[in-house]
Design a protein around this motif. Sequence first.
Motif, PDB file in Angstrom:
ATOM      1  N   LYS A 186       0.885  -1.168   0.000  1.00 46.38           N
ATOM      2  CA  LYS A 186       0.000   0.000   0.000  1.00 46.38           C
ATOM      3  C   LYS A 186       0.927   1.222   0.000  1.00 46.38           C
ATOM      4  CE  LYS A 186      -2.729  -1.312   3.544  1.00 46.38           C
ATOM      5  NZ  LYS A 186      -3.780  -1.099   4.553  1.00 46.38           N
ATOM      6  N   VAL A 187       0.915   1.952  -1.099  1.00 51.24           N
ATOM      7  CA  VAL A 187       1.898   3.031  -1.277  1.00 51.24           C
ATOM      8  C   VAL A 187       1.390   4.341  -0.684  1.00 51.24           C
ATOM      9  CG1 VAL A 187       3.137   4.413  -3.002  1.00 51.24           C
ATOM     10  CG2 VAL A 187       2.805   1.957  -3.364  1.00 51.24           C
ATOM     11  N   LYS A 188       2.271   4.994   0.067  1.00 46.34           N
ATOM     12  CA  LYS A 188       1.975   6.334   0.588  1.00 46.34           C
ATOM     13  C   LYS A 188       2.935   7.318  -0.089  1.00 46.34           C
ATOM     14  CE  LYS A 188       3.980   7.660   4.416  1.00 46.34           C
ATOM     15  NZ  LYS A 188       4.753   8.892   4.206  1.00 46.34           N
ATOM     16  N   ILE A 189       2.446   8.474  -0.434  1.00 44.28           N
ATOM     17  CA  ILE A 189       3.386   9.504  -0.920  1.00 44.28           C
ATOM     18  C   ILE A 189       3.315  10.715  -0.006  1.00 44.28           C
ATOM     19  CG2 ILE A 189       3.354   8.776  -3.353  1.00 44.28           C
ATOM     20  CD1 ILE A 189       1.814  11.935  -3.028  1.00 44.28           C
ATOM     21  N   ASP A 190       4.455  11.399   0.088  1.00 44.45           N
ATOM     22  CA  ASP A 190       4.564  12.606   0.898  1.00 44.45           C
ATOM     23  C   ASP A 190       4.653  13.816  -0.026  1.00 44.45           C
ATOM     24  OD1 ASP A 190       5.967  10.385   2.574  1.00 44.45           O
ATOM     25  OD2 ASP A 190       5.602  12.004   3.996  1.00 44.45           O
ATOM     26  N   ILE A 191       3.908  14.843   0.300  1.00 41.67           N
ATOM     27  CA  ILE A 191       4.033  16.110  -0.430  1.00 41.67           C
ATOM     28  C   ILE A 191       3.691  17.234   0.548  1.00 41.67           C
ATOM     29  CG2 ILE A 191       1.638  16.027  -1.339  1.00 41.67           C
ATOM     30  CD1 ILE A 191       2.812  17.378  -3.924  1.00 41.67           C
ATOM     31  N   LEU A 192       4.338  18.362   0.390  1.00 44.85           N
ATOM     32  CA  LEU A 192       4.031  19.489   1.283  1.00 44.85           C
ATOM     33  C   LEU A 192       2.641  20.025   0.960  1.00 44.85           C
ATOM     34  CD1 LEU A 192       7.446  21.431   1.135  1.00 44.85           C
ATOM     35  CD2 LEU A 192       6.690  19.777   2.854  1.00 44.85           C
ATOM     36  N   ASP A 193       1.984  20.571   1.954  1.00 44.48           N
ATOM     37  CA  ASP A 193       0.687  21.205   1.708  1.00 44.48           C
ATOM     38  C   ASP A 193       0.928  22.558   1.021  1.00 44.48           C
ATOM     39  OD1 ASP A 193       1.587  22.453   4.330  1.00 44.48           O
ATOM     40  OD2 ASP A 193      -0.164  23.635   3.809  1.00 44.48           O
ATOM     41  N   PRO A 194      -0.077  23.153   0.416  1.00 43.08           N
ATOM     42  CA  PRO A 194       0.169  24.385  -0.362  1.00 43.08           C
ATOM     43  C   PRO A 194       0.657  25.556   0.486  1.00 43.08           C
ATOM     44  CG  PRO A 194      -2.191  23.906  -0.216  1.00 43.08           C
ATOM     45  CD  PRO A 194      -1.467  22.705   0.295  1.00 43.08           C
ATOM     46  N   PHE A 195       0.219  25.621   1.736  1.00 41.14           N
ATOM     47  CA  PHE A 195       0.671  26.736   2.573  1.00 41.14           C
ATOM     48  C   PHE A 195       2.161  26.594   2.888  1.00 41.14           C
ATOM     49  CE2 PHE A 195       1.658  28.927   6.486  1.00 41.14           C
ATOM     50  CZ  PHE A 195       1.174  30.201   6.201  1.00 41.14           C
ATOM     51  N   THR A 196       2.587  25.367   3.202  1.00 46.60           N
ATOM     52  CA  THR A 196       4.008  25.154   3.525  1.00 46.60           C
ATOM     53  C   THR A 196       4.874  25.440   2.302  1.00 46.60           C
ATOM     54  OG1 THR A 196       3.414  23.595   5.242  1.00 46.60           O
ATOM     55  CG2 THR A 196       5.657  23.437   4.389  1.00 46.60           C
ATOM     56  N   PHE A 197       4.398  25.014   1.129  1.00 44.18           N
ATOM     57  CA  PHE A 197       5.116  25.355  -0.115  1.00 44.18           C
ATOM     58  C   PHE A 197       5.291  26.877  -0.219  1.00 44.18           C
ATOM     59  CE2 PHE A 197       4.469  21.301  -2.600  1.00 44.18           C
ATOM     60  CZ  PHE A 197       5.763  21.243  -3.095  1.00 44.18           C
ATOM     61  N   TYR A 198       4.200  27.573  -0.003  1.00 43.11           N
ATOM     62  CA  TYR A 198       4.231  29.031  -0.107  1.00 43.11           C
ATOM     63  C   TYR A 198       5.159  29.626   0.952  1.00 43.11           C
ATOM     64  CZ  TYR A 198       2.800  33.651   1.413  1.00 43.11           C
ATOM     65  OH  TYR A 198       2.826  34.940   1.854  1.00 43.11           O
ATOM     66  N   ASP A 199       5.006  29.157   2.187  1.00 41.11           N
ATOM     67  CA  ASP A 199       5.744  29.724   3.306  1.00 41.11           C
ATOM     68  C   ASP A 199       7.255  29.519   3.160  1.00 41.11           C
ATOM     69  OD1 ASP A 199       5.715  30.954   5.937  1.00 41.11           O
ATOM     70  OD2 ASP A 199       6.403  29.007   6.687  1.00 41.11           O
ATOM     71  N   LEU A 200       7.644  28.423   2.558  1.00 44.65           N
ATOM     72  CA  LEU A 200       9.080  28.149   2.402  1.00 44.65           C
ATOM     73  C   LEU A 200       9.660  28.808   1.143  1.00 44.65           C
ATOM     74  CD1 LEU A 200       9.238  24.368   3.469  1.00 44.65           C
ATOM     75  CD2 LEU A 200       9.894  26.357   4.807  1.00 44.65           C
ATOM     76  N   SER A 201       8.810  29.458   0.372  1.00 48.07           N
ATOM     77  CA  SER A 201       9.264  30.127  -0.849  1.00 48.07           C
ATOM     78  C   SER A 201       9.365  31.630  -0.620  1.00 48.07           C
ATOM     79  CB  SER A 201       8.265  29.889  -1.990  1.00 48.07           C
ATOM     80  OG  SER A 201       8.001  28.523  -2.157  1.00 48.07           O
ATOM     81  N   ALA A 202      10.018  32.295  -1.524  1.00 48.16           N
ATOM     82  CA  ALA A 202      10.019  33.763  -1.503  1.00 48.16           C
ATOM     83  C   ALA A 202       9.123  34.218  -2.652  1.00 48.16           C
ATOM     84  CB  ALA A 202      11.435  34.287  -1.683  1.00 48.16           C
ATOM     85  N   ASN A 203       8.078  34.910  -2.313  1.00 50.87           N
ATOM     86  CA  ASN A 203       7.098  35.297  -3.328  1.00 50.87           C
ATOM     87  C   ASN A 203       7.421  36.680  -3.897  1.00 50.87           C
ATOM     88  OD1 ASN A 203       4.815  35.737  -4.879  1.00 50.87           O
ATOM     89  ND2 ASN A 203       3.533  36.294  -3.117  1.00 50.87           N
ATOM     90  N   GLU A 204       7.807  36.709  -5.154  1.00 48.18           N
ATOM     91  CA  GLU A 204       8.087  37.993  -5.804  1.00 48.18           C
ATOM     92  C   GLU A 204       7.092  38.267  -6.925  1.00 48.18           C
ATOM     93  OE1 GLU A 204      12.137  38.179  -7.121  1.00 48.18           O
ATOM     94  OE2 GLU A 204      12.941  37.838  -5.111  1.00 48.18           O
ATOM     95  N   PHE A 205       6.032  37.462  -6.973  1.00 48.67           N
ATOM     96  CA  PHE A 205       5.100  37.623  -8.087  1.00 48.67           C
ATOM     97  C   PHE A 205       3.644  37.797  -7.652  1.00 48.67           C
ATOM     98  CE2 PHE A 205       2.168  35.631 -11.143  1.00 48.67           C
ATOM     99  CZ  PHE A 205       2.322  36.521 -12.202  1.00 48.67           C
ATOM    100  N   TYR A 206       3.149  36.883  -6.835  1.00 46.36           N
ATOM    101  CA  TYR A 206       1.722  36.928  -6.498  1.00 46.36           C
ATOM    102  C   TYR A 206       1.426  38.092  -5.560  1.00 46.36           C
ATOM    103  CZ  TYR A 206       1.388  32.497  -8.856  1.00 46.36           C
ATOM    104  OH  TYR A 206       1.429  31.521  -9.829  1.00 46.36           O
ATOM    105  N   LYS A 207       0.252  38.667  -5.749  1.00 49.98           N
ATOM    106  CA  LYS A 207      -0.082  39.880  -5.002  1.00 49.98           C
ATOM    107  C   LYS A 207      -0.493  39.599  -3.568  1.00 49.98           C
ATOM    108  CE  LYS A 207      -1.162  42.908  -8.861  1.00 49.98           C
ATOM    109  NZ  LYS A 207      -1.184  42.020 -10.035  1.00 49.98           N
ATOM    110  N   SER A 208      -0.955  38.382  -3.325  1.00 46.86           N
ATOM    111  CA  SER A 208      -1.389  38.082  -1.960  1.00 46.86           C
ATOM    112  C   SER A 208      -0.994  36.659  -1.582  1.00 46.86           C
ATOM    113  CB  SER A 208      -2.912  38.225  -1.843  1.00 46.86           C
ATOM    114  OG  SER A 208      -3.537  37.190  -2.590  1.00 46.86           O
TER     115      SER A 208
END
Lengths: 338, 312
Positions: free
Chosen positions: B116-138
């Motif tokens: 039974k295969v499990k995959i790990d992926i970051l949630d969208p907020f964590t992806f955002y939080d760990l990135s530097a946003n220079e494009f999206y307005k909010s």
Amino acid sequence: MKKFPLATQEIGSIRKPRWLVKLLQDKNVSDEVKEEARSDVALLNLKLFEDIGLDVIYDGEARRVEMYEYSIRRIEGLQLAGKIRSWDNKYYNKGRCTKKVKYTGPYHVDEFLFVKENANRMIKLPITGAYTLADWSYNEAYKSKEDFTIDLARKVIRPLIKDLVKTGADFIQIDEPAATTHPDEMQLVVDSFNESIKGINAKFGIHICYSEDYSNMYPEVLEMKNHQYELEFANRDSWNKGINHSNRNGYESFLKTFREYGEKKEIGLGVLDVHVDEIESPELVRDRILYAVKMTDNPNLVHVNPDCGLRTRSRETSFAKLKNMVIGTEMAKKKLQL
Amino acid sequence: MINYWIAGIYPRNAKLIESTRLYDKTLKEQFKKEKSRLLKIQSDNKLDFISDPLIDWDDNLRPFTNSLRGIERGPLTRYYENNTFYRQPIIKSKIGTSGNILKNSICFDLFNKKSKVKIDILDPFTFYDLSANEFYKSEEEAVNAFAGIIKKELISIKNNVKLIQFNAPSLARVVERDRLNMVKKAIENIVRGIDTKTCLNLWGSDISNTFEEFQEFPTDIIGIDFTSTRVDRFDKIKMKKGLACGLIDAKNTKMEKSADVIRELRNIKNVFNPESISITSSWDFEFIPESFADRKLQIMKQIKEKSKMMKL
């Protein structure tokens, strides 16, 4: 204390030459020969630093495996657990504390005496601080991280510093790269630093790097009895020349906070990014310094160094960077008429 | 019945550490061989969900940092409060994906067919939080953009997996209700139409004050890091979901005693009364050396055997 504006200095490590690494790994080579080879490299580093024109030097940590592991191997109660990733393919040997820590003797004295005998510049001796040793180790022996850290400060680092000062060390840089890892533990960083140097008369710096925001150290850090901060900035700064806030975005936040709190301690300003091979131009170094002087309004408070130890770069790259750092500092001095 | 699994990146062994340092020419084969071995170790230790040990990922974001459109590789940045650093993604323009990043970065070909295969992926907020946003307005716009990426990625692999675990260390720190609500909507968008079991893994923080909000998130299981969250901070409740208990400390070499874990598990069951219960590592095991991670896996097996005997 004598003021020394825009003094240039190294932070600690320089990569060991390949031949030395090979020799150290060779089981057929005796310990005496290995020690002699380490001395040769220590001497070579000292002379290269002097030739480049650094004002404050050490031996490039030629005798140490690595800042953390070297200490772990010499403190009773700590032992190595195995390798943990620092980033990408870079790993470090992480220690575990399995019983209460104990000082086993002055583990940097011999290397310091060698430097003292051979250096013709001011010496700054780097040692790894109690907080980082605790933060980077697994704690299996103490009830809390606080107990572990303060015990290291009182029972290991303080006796070590006492022994070093007894042999003539008068400027000691306590390396605490972990200091800002947990912003809510800043008081512990300050307490462990102060416990480490309690009752000892010398100049003390604290080296911190890769913080999310150094401003988070305030106000607790005001109680720290250090004379200098050696901080990483270039890693987060733009490569554009100029001394406006927009060009110097990597420095702006901390220097504003530093000014707001009316700090009078020195800043060892990180002007070289130790994680890239690109060589900072002297003009870029100059502008980073001029910006810091503009923000502090006092060149006596600004000293100049790389962000961190340069051991992740080749020796050629490291010395080329340091050379431009010295040239850039001279340009800044000229501009400031110092 | 209690389910068992581990999360995230597993530590590399000494040989791989050396090979990656030297950029060994046979690295790809070595990774493949070691992944097969680690998948077998998971099975041998009776884990219920088996996951790619991700030993070839340089950090939890790297395949995405390297492959997403609109993203550039930024500086080395501290990964939470660890002495470990990741390459920060810098959002330069609208982000996009081929939808094949996970497909190409997970070793689907190496799993046993019965696993039974499990995959790990970051949630969208964590992806955002760990990135530097220079494009999206909010923040919302950026989180939704990452949610779109994750959905597209999951659609291409959903038929191969039995459990999707959203690792959410940044989200676990959020306390503002409106922000939690915004992320909840983003995750709703991701899981809509994906009928695979999902787990929101809230590791690294004390979530006792926000637990009620997280209960409303549209995942089947909530994962709590019980090395950070104390059970005695909760009143007795009837949980509406499954609970994954991060009881195996992935950040300390101190070995758990199976009796202690079972005692704690009983306590948790009594307090949360969840629909289902699982035991997991509290974080990625990559924060301890391989030999210790291996031993912790064996301890998980012991716990499983004992808890079965005790009919927990």
